[in-house]
Design a protein around this motif. Structure first.
Motif, PDB file in Angstrom:
ATOM      1  N   HIS A  32       6.496 -33.313   7.527  1.00  0.00           N
ATOM      2  CA  HIS A  32       5.809 -33.583   8.373  1.00  0.00           C
ATOM      3  C   HIS A  32       6.303 -34.490   8.290  1.00  0.00           C
ATOM      4  O   HIS A  32       6.872 -35.843   7.723  1.00  0.00           O
ATOM      5  CB  HIS A  32       3.653 -34.352   7.152  1.00  0.00           C
ATOM      6  CG  HIS A  32       3.193 -35.075   8.088  1.00  0.00           C
ATOM      7  ND1 HIS A  32       2.389 -34.401   8.357  1.00  0.00           N
ATOM      8  CD2 HIS A  32       3.444 -36.510   8.344  1.00  0.00           C
ATOM      9  CE1 HIS A  32       1.476 -35.460   9.627  1.00  0.00           C
ATOM     10  NE2 HIS A  32       2.029 -36.575   9.011  1.00  0.00           N
ATOM     11  N   LYS A  33       6.063 -35.196   9.734  1.00  0.00           N
ATOM     12  CA  LYS A  33       7.172 -36.253  10.844  1.00  0.00           C
ATOM     13  C   LYS A  33       6.573 -36.488  11.982  1.00  0.00           C
ATOM     14  O   LYS A  33       6.234 -36.153  12.629  1.00  0.00           O
ATOM     15  CB  LYS A  33       8.605 -35.182  11.310  1.00  0.00           C
ATOM     16  CG  LYS A  33       9.909 -36.291  11.138  1.00  0.00           C
ATOM     17  CD  LYS A  33      10.462 -35.904  12.918  1.00  0.00           C
ATOM     18  CE  LYS A  33      11.967 -35.090  11.573  1.00  0.00           C
ATOM     19  NZ  LYS A  33      12.729 -34.399  12.297  1.00  0.00           N
ATOM     20  N   VAL A  34       6.178 -38.186  11.672  1.00  0.00           N
ATOM     21  CA  VAL A  34       6.332 -38.713  13.047  1.00  0.00           C
ATOM     22  C   VAL A  34       7.166 -40.036  13.520  1.00  0.00           C
ATOM     23  O   VAL A  34       7.712 -40.574  12.867  1.00  0.00           O
ATOM     24  CB  VAL A  34       5.117 -39.777  13.065  1.00  0.00           C
ATOM     25  CG1 VAL A  34       3.958 -40.089  13.757  1.00  0.00           C
ATOM     26  CG2 VAL A  34       3.419 -38.766  11.990  1.00  0.00           C
ATOM     27  N   GLU A  35       7.558 -39.734  14.334  1.00  0.00           N
ATOM     28  CA  GLU A  35       8.811 -40.477  15.858  1.00  0.00           C
ATOM     29  C   GLU A  35       7.652 -42.383  15.507  1.00  0.00           C
ATOM     30  O   GLU A  35       6.541 -42.521  16.438  1.00  0.00           O
ATOM     31  CB  GLU A  35       8.588 -40.473  17.138  1.00  0.00           C
ATOM     32  CG  GLU A  35       9.859 -39.380  16.825  1.00  0.00           C
ATOM     33  CD  GLU A  35      10.550 -38.870  17.956  1.00  0.00           C
ATOM     34  OE1 GLU A  35      10.104 -39.185  19.027  1.00  0.00           O
ATOM     35  OE2 GLU A  35      11.180 -37.824  17.751  1.00  0.00           O
ATOM     36  N   LEU A  36       7.410 -42.750  14.666  1.00  0.00           N
ATOM     37  CA  LEU A  36       7.033 -44.534  15.855  1.00  0.00           C
ATOM     38  C   LEU A  36       7.954 -45.463  16.068  1.00  0.00           C
ATOM     39  O   LEU A  36       7.981 -46.427  16.341  1.00  0.00           O
ATOM     40  CB  LEU A  36       7.165 -44.633  13.641  1.00  0.00           C
ATOM     41  CG  LEU A  36       5.656 -46.051  13.121  1.00  0.00           C
ATOM     42  CD1 LEU A  36       4.278 -45.390  14.307  1.00  0.00           C
ATOM     43  CD2 LEU A  36       5.922 -45.896  12.206  1.00  0.00           C
ATOM     44  N   ARG A  37       9.732 -45.362  15.843  1.00  0.00           N
ATOM     45  CA  ARG A  37      10.556 -45.944  16.571  1.00  0.00           C
ATOM     46  C   ARG A  37      10.034 -47.513  16.047  1.00  0.00           C
ATOM     47  O   ARG A  37      10.161 -47.956  17.070  1.00  0.00           O
ATOM     48  CB  ARG A  37      10.632 -46.291  17.712  1.00  0.00           C
ATOM     49  CG  ARG A  37      10.614 -43.998  18.578  1.00  0.00           C
ATOM     50  CD  ARG A  37      10.496 -44.188  19.754  1.00  0.00           C
ATOM     51  NE  ARG A  37      11.119 -43.203  19.870  1.00  0.00           N
ATOM     52  CZ  ARG A  37      11.287 -42.703  21.527  1.00  0.00           C
ATOM     53  NH1 ARG A  37      11.487 -43.210  22.624  1.00  0.00           N
ATOM     54  NH2 ARG A  37      11.402 -41.480  21.722  1.00  0.00           N
ATOM     55  N   LEU A  38      10.219 -47.951  14.368  1.00  0.00           N
ATOM     56  CA  LEU A  38      10.342 -49.159  14.245  1.00  0.00           C
ATOM     57  C   LEU A  38      10.810 -50.368  14.489  1.00  0.00           C
ATOM     58  O   LEU A  38      11.126 -51.711  15.532  1.00  0.00           O
ATOM     59  CB  LEU A  38       9.731 -49.072  12.053  1.00  0.00           C
ATOM     60  CG  LEU A  38       8.718 -48.650  11.630  1.00  0.00           C
ATOM     61  CD1 LEU A  38       8.860 -49.160  10.665  1.00  0.00           C
ATOM     62  CD2 LEU A  38       7.159 -49.539  12.492  1.00  0.00           C
TER      63      LEU A  38
END
Length: 310
Positions: A32-38
């Motif tokens: 389960h992957k979400v691109e957040l680009r912290l």
């Protein structure tokens, strides 16, 4: 047992669910992957802004629900450079714990390098001899070298593809002067560490991990991911050097159309290529092999090792 590894990285928050027990290779069961680009959500003071923290908490909750749905027995949550280097890291960690119950372990850069090295060593085994391992993340570049499962040298440099793109390459496509300035910066930073590794002698096998290296290898002609984990994939410096000027001339949309390049990572590909090219050149690497295992697998393997000693 079914383990969940929650990796709060500079680019993505990734939950990897594996079936694992000591002495066996971990078998992936769910991702389960979400691109957040912290790394790109920092304000001028170097803090993750409130909107960024809210997004992080929402994504962690999503991951917890996915872990519950998949029957995860134990979670291994950790964070890397974006959280580690945020000026408000303690506040971010406290909010995440208060609002989700998840206590993120912040990995030091050298520990990141050591755990990645462990994963690579287990993947290739003892016959690989002396390993040199390179890993480009969103916030940092990790380099590790050694004969055993614990590297003789391990460093982390602030040369992640996301960090460099945000700080050095504002244009789309970037201005040639900006590309040259970033190239000089990258090579100066890497050159400072070369002596720390060269005193151990030449490596027998040179390996790279991470999405950046996988994408660079793919555009250089390596096999597609659909062909499986066990197909050997290499990145040749000659091919990379021919691609760097092409990538510099492309827009983000044009890079995203390249084989194997994801839309979310396309804007960072040039910075990552400059880091990869600089590292390969300064360490005298003509060809390196891509390893499918990296930091997340290293965290799992370390946990399994501890289980096996209890």
């Amino acid at each position: 047992m079914r383990l969940g590894v929650l990796d709060v990285g500079s680019n993505t928050v990734h939950l990897l669910v594996v079936d694992a027990h000591p002495g066996a290779r971990p078998l992936p069961a769910h991702s389960h992957k979400v691109e957040l680009r912290l790394a790109q959500l920092l304000d001028e003071a170097g803090a993750i802004d409130s909107e960024g923290v809210d997004k992080l908490i929402a994504v962690v909750r999503e991951a917890l629900q996915a872990a519950e749905d998949k029957g995860v027995e134990e979670m291994l949550p950790f964070a890397t450079s974006a959280v580690r280097e945020a000026s408000n890291a303690d506040d971010v960690l406290a909010r995440v714990k208060d609002e989700t119950g998840v206590e993120l372990q912040v990995l030091a850069g050298a520990e990141e390098a050591r755990l990645t090295f462990l994963a690579v060593r287990r993947w290739f085994g003892w016959s690989a001899g002396k390993l040199l391992v390179l890993d480009i993340g969103g916030g940092s570049l990790e380099i590790a070298y050694g004969m055993d499962e614990e590297p003789d040298a391990a460093v982390s440099l602030p040369l992640g593809a996301g960090r460099l793109t945000a700080g050095w390459l504002p244009g789309d496509p970037p201005a040639p002067d900006d590309v040259r300035a970033l190239r000089r910066h990258v090579r100066t930073e890497i050159a400072r560490t070369v002596g720390e590794f060269s005193r151990f002698g030449a490596p027998d096998h040179i390996v790279a991990t991470s999405k950046t290296f996988k994408q660079l290898a793919r555009i250089g002609g390596a096999a597609r991911s659909a062909e499986g984990l066990y197909v050997q994939r290499d990145l040749k410096r000659q091919a990379l050097e021919s691609w760097v000027p092409k990538l510099a001339d492309m827009t983000t949309a044009q890079r995203a159309a390249l084989p194997g390049v994801s839309e979310g990572r396309a804007n960072q590909l040039l910075a990552g290529a400059l880091v990869a090219e600089g590292a390969m050149d300064l360490f005298g690497v003509e060809t390196l092999e891509i390893c499918p295992w990296a930091l997340r697998e290293g965290v799992i393997l370390r946990r399994l090792d501890h289980m096996g000693t209890v």
